[in-house]
Design a protein around this motif. Structure first.
Motif, short mmCIF file in Angstrom:
data_model
loop_
_atom_site.label_atom_id
_atom_site.label_comp_id
_atom_site.label_asym_id
_atom_site.label_seq_id
_atom_site.Cartn_x
_atom_site.Cartn_y
_atom_site.Cartn_z
N GLU A 31 7.86 12.26 11.26
CA GLU A 31 8.56 12.49 9.99
C GLU A 31 8.54 11.24 9.13
N GLY A 32 8.73 10.08 9.74
CA GLY A 32 8.70 8.83 8.99
C GLY A 32 7.33 8.56 8.39
N ARG A 33 6.29 8.85 9.16
CA ARG A 33 4.93 8.65 8.65
C ARG A 33 4.65 9.58 7.48
N ASN A 34 5.16 10.81 7.56
CA ASN A 34 4.97 11.77 6.49
C ASN A 34 5.68 11.30 5.21
N LYS A 35 6.90 10.78 5.36
CA LYS A 35 7.65 10.30 4.20
C LYS A 35 6.99 9.09 3.56
N VAL A 36 6.45 8.20 4.37
CA VAL A 36 5.76 7.02 3.85
C VAL A 36 4.50 7.44 3.10
N GLY A 37 3.79 8.43 3.60
CA GLY A 37 2.59 8.92 2.92
C GLY A 37 2.92 9.53 1.57
N GLN A 38 4.01 10.28 1.49
CA GLN A 38 4.41 10.87 0.22
C GLN A 38 4.85 9.80 -0.77
N ALA A 39 5.57 8.79 -0.30
CA ALA A 39 6.00 7.71 -1.18
C ALA A 39 4.80 6.90 -1.67
N GLY A 40 3.82 6.70 -0.81
CA GLY A 40 2.61 5.98 -1.21
C GLY A 40 1.82 6.74 -2.27
N ALA A 41 1.75 8.05 -2.13
CA ALA A 41 1.05 8.86 -3.12
C ALA A 41 1.78 8.81 -4.46
N LEU A 42 3.09 8.83 -4.43
CA LEU A 42 3.88 8.74 -5.66
C LEU A 42 3.67 7.39 -6.35
N ALA A 43 3.68 6.32 -5.57
CA ALA A 43 3.47 4.99 -6.13
C ALA A 43 2.06 4.85 -6.71
N ALA A 44 1.07 5.39 -6.03
CA ALA A 44 -0.31 5.31 -6.52
C ALA A 44 -0.47 6.09 -7.82
N SER A 45 0.17 7.24 -7.92
CA SER A 45 0.06 8.01 -9.16
C SER A 45 0.78 7.31 -10.30
N ALA A 46 1.90 6.63 -10.02
CA ALA A 46 2.61 5.90 -11.07
C ALA A 46 1.77 4.72 -11.57
N VAL A 47 1.11 4.02 -10.65
CA VAL A 47 0.26 2.89 -11.05
C VAL A 47 -0.93 3.39 -11.86
N THR A 48 -1.52 4.49 -11.46
CA THR A 48 -2.64 5.07 -12.20
C THR A 48 -2.22 5.48 -13.60
N PHE A 49 -1.05 6.09 -13.71
CA PHE A 49 -0.53 6.50 -15.02
C PHE A 49 -0.31 5.28 -15.91
#
Length: 68
Positions: A31-49
């Protein structure tokens, strides 16, 4: 209690652990790994934007300078 009879429990959910080496159960680890992956995807999309918006603003300024 004796050290031999002491039960090991997960630090997050309190589930009884079989292995004494890792203090976290497998479910909490996944569950922790899944949450970290979702947070990483959110951060990457924010940086791209941010960088794409900055590039668009930068292109507009260069067009004005060239036409003058």
């Amino acid at each position: 209690m004796n050290d031999e009879t002491k039960e090991k429990r997960c630090k997050f959910c309190g589930k009884l652990l079989i292995s004494e080496k890792v203090p976290i159960c497998r479910r909490c680890k996944l569950e922790g790994r899944n949450k970290v992956g979702q947070a990483g995807a959110l951060a990457a999309s924010a940086v791209t934007f941010y960088f794409s918006a900055k590039a668009l603003v930068g292109d507009g300024e260069n067009d004005d300078a060239e036409s003058v």
